[in-house]
Design a protein around this motif. Structure first.
Motif, PDB file in Angstrom:
ATOM      1  N   CYS A   1      27.792 -10.703 -39.495  1.00  0.00           N
ATOM      2  CA  CYS A   1      27.603 -12.496 -39.395  1.00  0.00           C
ATOM      3  C   CYS A   1      26.542 -12.844 -39.530  1.00  0.00           C
ATOM      4  O   CYS A   1      26.537 -14.186 -39.599  1.00  0.00           O
ATOM      5  N   ASN A   2      25.678 -12.142 -39.488  1.00  0.00           N
ATOM      6  CA  ASN A   2      23.981 -12.532 -39.920  1.00  0.00           C
ATOM      7  C   ASN A   2      23.988 -13.603 -41.036  1.00  0.00           C
ATOM      8  O   ASN A   2      23.131 -14.228 -41.043  1.00  0.00           O
ATOM      9  N   ASP A   3      24.626 -13.110 -42.053  1.00  0.00           N
ATOM     10  CA  ASP A   3      24.624 -14.038 -43.209  1.00  0.00           C
ATOM     11  C   ASP A   3      25.067 -15.481 -42.906  1.00  0.00           C
ATOM     12  O   ASP A   3      24.706 -16.433 -43.360  1.00  0.00           O
ATOM     13  N   ASP A   4      26.160 -15.491 -42.140  1.00  0.00           N
ATOM     14  CA  ASP A   4      26.745 -16.805 -41.939  1.00  0.00           C
ATOM     15  C   ASP A   4      25.710 -17.585 -40.806  1.00  0.00           C
ATOM     16  O   ASP A   4      25.521 -18.669 -41.169  1.00  0.00           O
ATOM     17  N   TYR A   5      25.256 -16.910 -40.089  1.00  0.00           N
ATOM     18  CA  TYR A   5      23.977 -17.515 -39.192  1.00  0.00           C
ATOM     19  C   TYR A   5      22.722 -17.775 -40.008  1.00  0.00           C
ATOM     20  O   TYR A   5      22.243 -19.019 -39.960  1.00  0.00           O
ATOM     21  N   ARG A   6      22.245 -16.995 -40.917  1.00  0.00           N
ATOM     22  CA  ARG A   6      21.490 -17.374 -41.911  1.00  0.00           C
ATOM     23  C   ARG A   6      21.799 -18.825 -42.831  1.00  0.00           C
ATOM     24  O   ARG A   6      20.877 -19.718 -42.883  1.00  0.00           O
ATOM     25  N   ASP A   7      22.940 -18.818 -43.281  1.00  0.00           N
ATOM     26  CA  ASP A   7      23.435 -19.919 -43.924  1.00  0.00           C
ATOM     27  C   ASP A   7      23.423 -21.139 -43.284  1.00  0.00           C
ATOM     28  O   ASP A   7      22.914 -22.345 -43.613  1.00  0.00           O
ATOM     29  N   LEU A   8      23.827 -20.899 -41.910  1.00  0.00           N
ATOM     30  CA  LEU A   8      24.029 -22.188 -41.033  1.00  0.00           C
ATOM     31  C   LEU A   8      22.732 -22.806 -40.939  1.00  0.00           C
ATOM     32  O   LEU A   8      22.235 -23.916 -40.863  1.00  0.00           O
ATOM     33  N   ALA A   9      21.580 -21.834 -40.458  1.00  0.00           N
ATOM     34  CA  ALA A   9      20.200 -22.222 -40.086  1.00  0.00           C
ATOM     35  C   ALA A   9      19.690 -22.933 -41.449  1.00  0.00           C
ATOM     36  O   ALA A   9      18.842 -23.767 -41.329  1.00  0.00           O
ATOM     37  N   ALA A  10      19.835 -22.370 -42.648  1.00  0.00           N
ATOM     38  CA  ALA A  10      19.298 -22.851 -44.025  1.00  0.00           C
ATOM     39  C   ALA A  10      19.790 -24.066 -44.140  1.00  0.00           C
ATOM     40  O   ALA A  10      19.027 -25.111 -44.348  1.00  0.00           O
ATOM     41  N   HIS A  11      21.246 -24.471 -43.891  1.00  0.00           N
ATOM     42  CA  HIS A  11      21.724 -25.587 -44.161  1.00  0.00           C
ATOM     43  C   HIS A  11      20.957 -26.775 -42.973  1.00  0.00           C
ATOM     44  O   HIS A  11      20.599 -27.850 -43.595  1.00  0.00           O
ATOM     45  N   LEU A  12      20.964 -26.259 -42.119  1.00  0.00           N
ATOM     46  CA  LEU A  12      20.183 -27.292 -40.761  1.00  0.00           C
ATOM     47  C   LEU A  12      18.845 -27.501 -41.119  1.00  0.00           C
ATOM     48  O   LEU A  12      18.503 -28.627 -41.123  1.00  0.00           O
ATOM     49  N   ALA A  13      18.224 -26.488 -41.537  1.00  0.00           N
ATOM     50  CA  ALA A  13      16.641 -26.901 -41.985  1.00  0.00           C
ATOM     51  C   ALA A  13      16.603 -27.723 -42.973  1.00  0.00           C
ATOM     52  O   ALA A  13      15.684 -28.543 -42.972  1.00  0.00           O
ATOM     53  N   ASP A  14      17.608 -27.715 -44.000  1.00  0.00           N
ATOM     54  CA  ASP A  14      17.586 -28.666 -45.201  1.00  0.00           C
ATOM     55  C   ASP A  14      17.713 -30.080 -44.659  1.00  0.00           C
ATOM     56  O   ASP A  14      17.026 -31.049 -45.032  1.00  0.00           O
ATOM     57  N   GLU A  15      18.822 -30.050 -43.881  1.00  0.00           N
ATOM     58  CA  GLU A  15      19.185 -31.549 -43.378  1.00  0.00           C
ATOM     59  C   GLU A  15      17.746 -32.133 -42.332  1.00  0.00           C
ATOM     60  O   GLU A  15      17.379 -33.210 -42.486  1.00  0.00           O
ATOM     61  N   LEU A  16      17.490 -30.940 -41.510  1.00  0.00           N
ATOM     62  CA  LEU A  16      16.338 -31.581 -40.677  1.00  0.00           C
ATOM     63  C   LEU A  16      15.047 -32.206 -41.649  1.00  0.00           C
ATOM     64  O   LEU A  16      14.203 -33.146 -41.329  1.00  0.00           O
ATOM     65  N   ASP A  17      14.839 -31.366 -42.805  1.00  0.00           N
ATOM     66  CA  ASP A  17      13.775 -31.552 -43.771  1.00  0.00           C
ATOM     67  C   ASP A  17      13.747 -32.874 -44.627  1.00  0.00           C
ATOM     68  O   ASP A  17      12.751 -33.495 -44.644  1.00  0.00           O
ATOM     69  N   SER A  18      15.014 -33.107 -44.481  1.00  0.00           N
ATOM     70  CA  SER A  18      15.088 -34.588 -45.242  1.00  0.00           C
ATOM     71  C   SER A  18      14.805 -35.747 -44.179  1.00  0.00           C
ATOM     72  O   SER A  18      14.414 -36.895 -44.764  1.00  0.00           O
ATOM     73  N   TRP A  19      14.761 -35.422 -42.919  1.00  0.00           N
ATOM     74  CA  TRP A  19      14.260 -36.548 -42.233  1.00  0.00           C
ATOM     75  C   TRP A  19      12.617 -36.236 -41.693  1.00  0.00           C
ATOM     76  O   TRP A  19      12.240 -36.902 -40.754  1.00  0.00           O
ATOM     77  N   GLY A  20      12.002 -35.237 -42.409  1.00  0.00           N
ATOM     78  CA  GLY A  20      10.786 -35.028 -41.823  1.00  0.00           C
ATOM     79  C   GLY A  20      10.648 -34.035 -40.680  1.00  0.00           C
ATOM     80  O   GLY A  20       9.567 -34.022 -40.084  1.00  0.00           O
ATOM     81  N   ILE A  21      11.391 -33.257 -40.212  1.00  0.00           N
ATOM     82  CA  ILE A  21      11.454 -32.402 -39.082  1.00  0.00           C
ATOM     83  C   ILE A  21      11.389 -31.063 -39.641  1.00  0.00           C
ATOM     84  O   ILE A  21      12.370 -30.496 -40.436  1.00  0.00           O
ATOM     85  N   ASP A  22      10.399 -30.334 -38.994  1.00  0.00           N
ATOM     86  CA  ASP A  22      10.349 -28.773 -39.363  1.00  0.00           C
ATOM     87  C   ASP A  22      11.404 -27.998 -38.279  1.00  0.00           C
ATOM     88  O   ASP A  22      11.525 -28.260 -36.894  1.00  0.00           O
TER      89      ASP A  22
END
Length: 346
Positions: free
Chosen positions: A89-110
């Motif tokens: 399942c960790n691939d799913d978790y990794r993808d989820l975290a990566a997607h969240l990181a990209d969306e947060l980054d678009s708002w200037g949030i690390d």
């Protein structure tokens, strides 16, 4: 979603961060993505969404809501009962975290970290969502500094979200009875004298409930009609900073359970306002969710929901309650003495 602001906290210890989540949310999350925002080293807003197969739209919205408070960074906690032992399942978790990181980054949030935990309880296990190799055991949530502070503030912590939602769960049988009574007695319009009488009756009903009494159908029906009058509702907001705040909030909870829609919506808004004013973001949140499901265009519910999601502090909401005292003066109604400035309204 709920908020907290504290420096008595170690954000670089995942076990400590995860253990504090129930105290901030007001309940123990299950099968959830929880986002903890960080503002100048302090815990900021805490938001939660359900885990599901396709979370793309939810994550976009989650990042947008988090950005409203303009935090410096955020920490993600994925609560999945299968998380500890499900390495595929960790691939799913990794993808989820990566997607969240990209969306947060678009708002200037690390995104400062993303952790997977099987259960938010003593002995629960966590590990990095990106496979970094770090992991550990969850500390006792009841011993978290935030949990201790919540208890000292008189806030109840719920074991599950549905237990929190049960506080305002509707009573369909009673609502049906009241719907008939309300429909049979709707007046053409409320005069100032009617509004004054309704406010006085609400205070009397709150005192009666506090003394162990019950809410008669005819009283509940009259109050339900009266709450649709903005002068009445907004004046009653003032009670949130008065000496009878707890009594009044108990009345709004009772009315929220038994009134039919749309009258239930106004009672839910009052529950949310009083809960928010005393710092109970979880109860305010579920009450606003319910109110907006009934009426997505409700102006006050939308305003309070936006304030809650943006992390506006309870003391700012309590300032709004002072408007109730000004309205009461205009109507010639006497409200209870206000609590001293700086003291919690609940």
């Amino acid at each position: 979603m709920t908020t907290s602001h504290t420096s008595d906290f170690e954000l670089d210890r995942p076990g400590s961060v995860i253990a504090a989540v129930p105290a901030v949310l007001g309940f123990v999350p299950e099968m959830s993505l929880v986002l903890v925002t960080v503002d100048r080293g302090d815990l900021g807003c805490v938001l939660r969404i359900d885990l599901s197969e396709d979370m793309s739209d939810q994550i976009v919205r989650l990042a947008e809501v988090a950005a409203a408070a303009r935090p410096d960074g955020a920490i993600a906690v994925i609560v999945d009962e299968h998380g500890a032992g499900c390495h595929p399942c960790n691939d799913d978790y990794r993808d989820l975290a990566a997607h969240l990181a990209d969306e947060l980054d678009s708002w200037g949030i690390d995104l400062l970290g993303a952790h997977v935990v099987d259960r938010v309880a003593t002995g629960g296990r966590w590990h990095c969502a990106d496979g970094c190799g770090r992991g550990g055991v969850i500390e006792d949530p009841a011993a978290s500094p935030l949990a201790v502070a919540a208890v000292l503030d008189g806030r109840r912590l719920y074991t599950r979200r549905d237990e929190l939602q049960a506080v305002i769960a509707p009573d369909p049988a009673r609502s049906e009875v009241l719907a008939g009574q309300i429909a049979a007695g709707v007046p053409p319009a409320m005069s100032d004298a009617d509004a004054c009488a309704a406010i006085s009756e609400a205070r009397a009903a709150a005192a009666h409930l506090a003394d162990g009494g019950t809410l008669a159908d005819e009283v509940a029906a009259r109050l339900g009609r009266a709450l649709r009058d903005i002068r009445v509702r907004d004046t009653l907001f003032g009670l949130a900073v008065g000496e009878d705040a707890e009594r009044a909030e108990a009345l709004w909870v009772s009315l929220a359970r038994i009134l039919p829609v749309p009258y239930r919506t106004e009672a839910l808004v009052l529950v949310a306002f009083f809960a928010y004013a005393r710092g109970d973001g979880p109860l305010a949140g579920v009450s606003l969710d319910a109110a907006l499901r009934n009426d997505p265009t409700h102006r006050m519910a939308s305003m309070l929901d936006q304030a809650l999601q943006s992390g506006l502090r309870p003391e700012r909401i309590r300032e709004l309650a002072l408007t109730g005292y000004r309205l009461a003066e205009q109507l010639g109604v006497r409200l209870p003495r206000r609590r001293p400035t700086g003291r919690r309204a609940g």
